[in-house]
Design an enzyme around this catalytic site. Sequence first.
Site, mmCIF file in Angstrom:
data_model
loop_
_atom_site.group_PDB
_atom_site.id
_atom_site.type_symbol
_atom_site.label_atom_id
_atom_site.label_comp_id
_atom_site.label_asym_id
_atom_site.label_seq_id
_atom_site.Cartn_x
_atom_site.Cartn_y
_atom_site.Cartn_z
ATOM 1 N N LYS A 1 -16.689 -8.029 3.805
ATOM 2 C CA LYS A 1 -15.608 -8.329 4.676
ATOM 3 C C LYS A 1 -15.981 -8.235 6.299
ATOM 4 O O LYS A 1 -16.674 -7.383 6.673
ATOM 5 C CB LYS A 1 -14.382 -7.394 4.230
ATOM 6 N N ARG B 1 -1.813 -6.256 -8.515
ATOM 7 C CA ARG B 1 -0.656 -7.229 -8.476
ATOM 8 C C ARG B 1 -0.785 -8.341 -9.323
ATOM 9 O O ARG B 1 0.233 -8.585 -10.109
ATOM 10 C CB ARG B 1 -0.939 -7.843 -6.974
ATOM 11 N N HIS C 1 0.777 -1.280 -0.016
ATOM 12 C CA HIS C 1 -0.099 0.005 -0.139
ATOM 13 C C HIS C 1 0.839 1.346 -0.057
ATOM 14 O O HIS C 1 0.689 2.176 -0.909
ATOM 15 C CB HIS C 1 -0.808 0.140 1.313
ATOM 16 N N SER D 1 -3.168 -7.716 2.784
ATOM 17 C CA SER D 1 -3.259 -7.522 4.182
ATOM 18 C C SER D 1 -3.764 -8.853 5.018
ATOM 19 O O SER D 1 -3.206 -9.226 6.138
ATOM 20 C CB SER D 1 -4.637 -6.609 4.501
HETATM 21 O O1 PNS Z 1 -8.726 -3.102 0.062
HETATM 22 P P1 PNS Z 1 -9.867 -3.793 -0.549
HETATM 23 O O2 PNS Z 1 -10.547 -4.652 0.590
HETATM 24 O O3 PNS Z 1 -9.852 -4.408 -1.783
HETATM 25 O O4 PNS Z 1 -10.694 -2.624 -0.787
HETATM 26 C C1 PNS Z 1 -12.147 -2.431 -1.417
HETATM 27 C C2 PNS Z 1 -12.860 -1.190 -1.057
HETATM 28 C C3 PNS Z 1 -13.075 -0.818 0.155
HETATM 29 C C4 PNS Z 1 -12.124 -0.175 -1.954
HETATM 30 C C5 PNS Z 1 -14.317 -1.337 -2.039
HETATM 31 O O5 PNS Z 1 -14.956 -2.506 -1.203
HETATM 32 C C6 PNS Z 1 -15.090 0.000 -1.986
HETATM 33 O O6 PNS Z 1 -14.821 0.812 -2.916
HETATM 34 N N1 PNS Z 1 -16.251 -0.001 -1.101
HETATM 35 C C7 PNS Z 1 -17.023 1.105 -0.998
HETATM 36 C C8 PNS Z 1 -18.405 0.670 -1.394
HETATM 37 C C9 PNS Z 1 -18.350 0.779 -2.961
HETATM 38 O O7 PNS Z 1 -18.239 1.728 -3.526
HETATM 39 N N2 PNS Z 1 -18.431 -0.239 -3.409
HETATM 40 C C10 PNS Z 1 -18.114 -0.649 -5.006
HETATM 41 C C11 PNS Z 1 -19.473 -0.378 -5.890
HETATM 42 S S1 PNS Z 1 -20.289 -1.994 -5.767
#
Ligand code: PNS
Length: 160
Positions: A42, A91, A18, A129
């Site tokens: 999650k 990645r 990150h 993570s």
């Molecule tokens: O580090 P991650 O868990 O891959 O991050 C994912 C995250 C938190 C960026 C993603 O789930 C997100 O954008 N969540 C906010 C809600 C949203 O906009 N979801 C996408 C549209 S369905």
Amino acid sequence: MMRTAICPGSFDPVTLGHVDIITRASKMFDRVIVAVLENSAKKYAFTKEKRMKLLNKALAEIPNIEVITFDGLLADCAKRFDAAFIVKGLRAVSDFDYEFQMALINKKLNPEVETVFLTTKSEYMYLSSSVVREVARHNGDISQFVPEVVLKDIEDGLKD
Ligand code: PNS
């Protein structure tokens, strides 16, 4: 014109992968918003507040970043912070399907926003993570996976 980008994620917890992506984004954009968001699928090991605290500590040297949290959609978060770009790290091919879908959904929800992918450094290809949580919970050494300034906080946070 000020160029603002959002680096979104769960950051549960922040890793060197990150920090690498955020540092590179900070050189490409005038202002980088590091957004701690929730993926409702999650369950998190660290609270949002703790995840923000760890990020602030790990990124203290970078002047043009702000760590924020937002309840809701990333597309709305970008609007709220006047960000025209979303920056994500890729990645491996396994990230691609999900990230491609997210980028298309975010474009539908907020047509003003462009998603930009940075390829991860090869030494962080394997890093996530969840790997950090798993290794730490089994008392393995996570010092090469997370920033040194937050190593102890992460180890303590993952002890049961
Ligand atoms: O580090 P991650 O868990 O891959 O991050 C994912 C995250 C938190 C960026 C993603 O789930 C997100 O954008 N969540 C906010 C809600 C949203 O906009 N979801 C996408 C549209 S369905």
